[in-house]
Design a protein around this motif. Structure first.
Motif, PDB file in Angstrom:
ATOM      1  N   LYS A 133     -23.491  77.770 -39.739  1.00  0.00           N
ATOM      2  CA  LYS A 133     -22.645  78.888 -40.174  1.00  0.00           C
ATOM      3  C   LYS A 133     -22.610  80.043 -39.168  1.00  0.00           C
ATOM      4  CE  LYS A 133     -23.859  77.887 -45.000  1.00  0.00           C
ATOM      5  NZ  LYS A 133     -24.407  78.444 -46.265  1.00  0.00           N
ATOM      6  N   ALA A 134     -22.930  79.783 -37.911  1.00  0.00           N
ATOM      7  CA  ALA A 134     -23.062  80.855 -36.919  1.00  0.00           C
ATOM      8  C   ALA A 134     -21.788  81.697 -36.781  1.00  0.00           C
ATOM      9  CB  ALA A 134     -23.455  80.281 -35.567  1.00  0.00           C
ATOM     10  N   PHE A 135     -20.609  81.064 -36.870  1.00  0.00           N
ATOM     11  CA  PHE A 135     -19.337  81.774 -36.731  1.00  0.00           C
ATOM     12  C   PHE A 135     -18.446  81.569 -37.962  1.00  0.00           C
ATOM     13  CE2 PHE A 135     -20.878  81.244 -32.454  1.00  0.00           C
ATOM     14  CZ  PHE A 135     -20.542  82.427 -31.826  1.00  0.00           C
ATOM     15  N   MET A 136     -19.022  81.161 -39.047  1.00  0.00           N
ATOM     16  CA  MET A 136     -18.241  80.864 -40.255  1.00  0.00           C
ATOM     17  C   MET A 136     -17.454  82.090 -40.732  1.00  0.00           C
ATOM     18  SD  MET A 136     -19.580  79.289 -43.888  1.00  0.00           S
ATOM     19  CE  MET A 136     -20.352  80.833 -44.435  1.00  0.00           C
ATOM     20  N   ASN A 137     -16.173  81.883 -40.990  1.00  0.00           N
ATOM     21  CA  ASN A 137     -15.277  82.931 -41.490  1.00  0.00           C
ATOM     22  C   ASN A 137     -15.023  84.055 -40.491  1.00  0.00           C
ATOM     23  OD1 ASN A 137     -14.909  81.575 -43.931  1.00  0.00           O
ATOM     24  ND2 ASN A 137     -16.678  82.572 -44.881  1.00  0.00           N
ATOM     25  N   CYS A 138     -15.212  83.767 -39.206  1.00  0.00           N
ATOM     26  CA  CYS A 138     -14.710  84.698 -38.181  1.00  0.00           C
ATOM     27  C   CYS A 138     -13.198  84.482 -38.129  1.00  0.00           C
ATOM     28  CB  CYS A 138     -15.344  84.397 -36.826  1.00  0.00           C
ATOM     29  SG  CYS A 138     -17.052  84.908 -36.688  1.00  0.00           S
ATOM     30  N   GLU A 139     -12.487  85.224 -38.921  1.00  0.00           N
ATOM     31  CA  GLU A 139     -11.108  84.883 -39.272  1.00  0.00           C
ATOM     32  C   GLU A 139     -10.116  84.953 -38.129  1.00  0.00           C
ATOM     33  OE1 GLU A 139      -9.690  89.121 -41.191  1.00  0.00           O
ATOM     34  OE2 GLU A 139     -10.871  87.756 -42.440  1.00  0.00           O
ATOM     35  N   ASN A 140     -10.473  85.587 -36.996  1.00  0.00           N
ATOM     36  CA  ASN A 140      -9.559  85.659 -35.858  1.00  0.00           C
ATOM     37  C   ASN A 140     -10.039  84.877 -34.642  1.00  0.00           C
ATOM     38  OD1 ASN A 140      -7.380  87.460 -36.807  1.00  0.00           O
ATOM     39  ND2 ASN A 140      -9.064  88.897 -37.093  1.00  0.00           N
ATOM     40  N   LEU A 141     -11.133  84.149 -34.774  1.00  0.00           N
ATOM     41  CA  LEU A 141     -11.636  83.349 -33.659  1.00  0.00           C
ATOM     42  C   LEU A 141     -10.693  82.175 -33.422  1.00  0.00           C
ATOM     43  CD1 LEU A 141     -13.784  82.691 -31.569  1.00  0.00           C
ATOM     44  CD2 LEU A 141     -15.067  81.490 -33.354  1.00  0.00           C
ATOM     45  N   SER A 142     -10.011  82.189 -32.271  1.00  0.00           N
ATOM     46  CA  SER A 142      -8.970  81.195 -32.028  1.00  0.00           C
ATOM     47  C   SER A 142      -9.249  80.298 -30.832  1.00  0.00           C
ATOM     48  CB  SER A 142      -7.620  81.892 -31.824  1.00  0.00           C
ATOM     49  OG  SER A 142      -7.683  82.788 -30.733  1.00  0.00           O
ATOM     50  N   ASP A 143     -10.192  80.683 -29.982  1.00  0.00           N
ATOM     51  CA  ASP A 143     -10.383  79.938 -28.738  1.00  0.00           C
ATOM     52  C   ASP A 143     -11.877  79.831 -28.445  1.00  0.00           C
ATOM     53  OD1 ASP A 143     -10.064  78.694 -26.326  1.00  0.00           O
ATOM     54  OD2 ASP A 143      -9.250  80.427 -25.275  1.00  0.00           O
TER      55      ASP A 143
END
Length: 262
Positions: A133-143
């Motif tokens: 879950k390190a980046f879970m729900n980082c809603e704008n992470l695209s790349d």
């Protein structure tokens, strides 16, 4: 008598050690960028943003538009120094950059920083693990670019369950170092339409649940696909497997690829 003395000595030794164990504690600290947890005398893992981040972060990382580009990891300014010793970053911790991290419960700005991450490159030569879950729900992470780009480097041994679930990724190049895509790792990413699987051997349950693949090409190394791994990919039209005998792959096709007929 000797056996009794041996047992007594063992008990005394254990009791003497108890105060040491009781006083043991996790060492955490922060620099201008991140909050760390010390793992060994020379290594750390990132457990979240630093409270100084918005004020101190370089413009290479924090842009004027508020977006965060974590693209120069491995540069000198992003590796912590204690008492003149530079420490290796080996791990991105559980929920580290997720807005669901309890670390941010009393610091709302931390949640907003997580939502502002748009680009990630894992380029530390020392990085071997991205926890669940390190980046879970980082809603704008695209790349993202997974895998170390420096040489020599340590292999990436683990990228965790639900590590990138709920982001906005659209295309991922998977590091060839990591042989397993864990359960739910890329679940609920409707923007995800492309994926280079590298040399993956196993794809976990729900790993790509509710993504938007139209075509999939699996490497010859793939031997195991978990339940509902590609469930909800209603646009899927074709699958290509480079194995000489795809029947070798362990999978419940109805479970792994449910919701459509191929």
């Amino acid at each position: 008598m000797n056996k009794m003395m041996t047992k007594l000595t063992a008990v005394v030794t254990m009791l003497m050690a108890l105060p040491i164990l009781a006083n043991a504690q996790t060492v955490t600290f922060e620099d201008d960028y991140f909050t760390y947890e010390k793992v060994t005398d020379s290594t750390v893992k990132i457990i979240g943003f630093s409270t100084k981040f918005s004020e101190k972060a370089s413009t290479d990382v924090l842009h004027e538009d508020g977006k965060i580009y974590l693209t120069r990891w491995g540069a000198a300014y992003t590796e912590p120094v204690i008492d003149g010793t530079r420490l290796d970053i080996t791990t991105i911790g559980e929920l580290a950059f997720s807005p669901d991290n309890p670390l941010y419960d009393s610091w709302p700005e931390g949640k907003e920083l997580c939502k502002s991450i748009v680009v990630l490159e894992t380029t530390w030569s020392s990085l071997t693990k991205i926890e669940d879950k390190a980046f879970m729900n980082c809603e704008n992470l695209s790349d993202i670019s997974l895998g170390n780009m420096t040489y020599p480097h340590k292999p990436m041994s683990y990228i965790g369950k639900f590590a990138f679930a709920g982001t906005k990724l659209y295309n991922v190049y998977w590091t060839s170092d990591c042989k397993t895509i864990e359960d739910g790792c890329f679940a609920n990413i409707p923007t995800l339409t492309g994926f280079s699987f590298g040399e993956v051997k196993k794809i976990g349950a729900g790993a790509f649940l509710n993504c938007s693949f139209e075509h999939l090409e699996f490497p010859s190394t793939l031997k195991d696909i978990g339940s509902k791994a590609f469930g909800g990919n209603s646009n899927l039209k074709g699958i290509r497997c480079n194995d000489d005998d795809p029947q070798d792959i362990t999978a419940d096709a109805n479970a792994a690829f449910h919701d459509y007929n191929l």
